[in-house]
Write an enzyme that holds these catalytic residues in place. Structure first.
Site, PDB file in Angstrom:
ATOM      1  N   ASN A  47      54.214   9.006  -6.902  1.00 43.06           N
ATOM      2  CA  ASN A  47      53.744   8.913  -8.296  1.00 43.06           C
ATOM      3  C   ASN A  47      54.798   8.288  -9.218  1.00 43.06           C
ATOM      4  OD1 ASN A  47      55.636  10.936  -8.556  1.00 43.06           O
ATOM      5  ND2 ASN A  47      54.212  12.532  -9.205  1.00 43.06           N
ATOM      6  N   GLU A  52      59.184  14.143 -12.940  1.00 40.62           N
ATOM      7  CA  GLU A  52      57.784  13.783 -12.740  1.00 40.62           C
ATOM      8  C   GLU A  52      57.291  12.903 -13.893  1.00 40.62           C
ATOM      9  OE1 GLU A  52      56.531  14.352  -9.977  1.00 40.62           O
ATOM     10  OE2 GLU A  52      56.486  16.451  -9.351  1.00 40.62           O
TER      11      GLU A  52
END
Ligand code: GLP
Length: 247
Positions: free
Chosen positions: A136, A143
């Protein structure tokens, strides 16, 4: 940013090892930032070979790892400390006292993160940081959505990352949901960085990171703002790039 595309995983690992070895020969007390995951294993194997066959010494090196799961002791076979020990440290002459991996069992996590940041500063900053990339686009455990100026801190892992990591654990319940990670701001202060990726499952993340806009939704895209970054990848990870890069 220098993008180096190699034909195979083996070649890209050797290319990254060449850069590390060169910096280490120039500065034996290098402050080296290390990453976990399957990607840098080939690099570590090559560094071990160089240590054994070419006398490359890590005796004066200080290491800082990017991240660690919260709640796993160092003896757990999925902790990043254990990973580093099994894949690199036990084979080289690094001084145990100079190894830094965030402590996922620290009582005072915030205090520990502050100590980690200070320790990096105290040693003059990271000279060379190795990075992998998540599917991702995450770097370390920053993140998507992480602040681009973030420092070492606790992060909640995304559902996707927890799922990606589940293959290493016996059950979903055992997969850690939190981690300590160097921040994007911390990583960006390293004097040089090498971002590594291989296989087609990283092609989209690499395309976004290198050719997409700089955005916190693809944390690795911040590498475009780094003054001395190398992207060392194999053909498969490079397969979605549209620009011509050095082979
Ligand atoms: C984890 C690590 C990252 C690593 C990523 C990719 O999320 N925290 O530092 O880059 O995994 O792992 P792999 O190299 O196994 O694809």
């Amino acid at each position: 940013m220098l993008v180096i595309i190699k034909n195979s995983y083996d070649e890209m690992s050797k290319e990254a090892a060449k850069i590390v070895a060169d910096r280490l020969r120039k500065k034996p007390n290098l402050v080296l930032g290390l990453a976990t995951g399957s990607t840098p294993i080939g690099l570590y194997k090559e560094l071990i070979r160089m240590h054994k066959e070419e006398g490359l010494s890590f005796a004066k090196v200080t290491t800082f790892n990017l991240d660690e799961y919260i709640g796993l002791p160092r003896t757990h076979d999925q902790s990043y400390f254990y990973f580093m020990w099994e894949n690199l440290f036990k084979y080289i002459d690094v001084d145990r006292r100079y190894i830094h991996v965030p402590d996922g069992m620290a009582n005072d996590i915030d205090g520990h993160c502050e100590w980690y940041e200070n320790e990096i500063k105290h040693l003059g900053g990271i000279d060379l940081q190795i990075l992998g990339i998540g599917g991702n686009g995450h770097i370390a455990f920053n993140e998507p959505g992480s602040s681009l100026g973030s420092r070492t801190r606790i992060k909640t892992l995304t559902e996707q990352t927890v799922k990606d990591n589940a293959r290493f654990f016996k059950s979903m319940e055992e997969v850690p949901k939190f981690a300590i990670t160097m921040g994007i701001g911390t990583i960006m202060e390293a004097k040089e960085v090498i971002l590594m990726a291989n296989k087609t499952n990283k092609a989209d993340a690499i395309k976004s990171a290198i050719e997409g806009p700089v955005t916190h939704m693809t944390p690795a895209s911040i590498i475009q703002m780094h003054r001395k970054a190398y992207v060392v990848i194999d053909k498969e990870a490079a397969s979605k790039l549209t620009h011509q890069f050095r082979g």
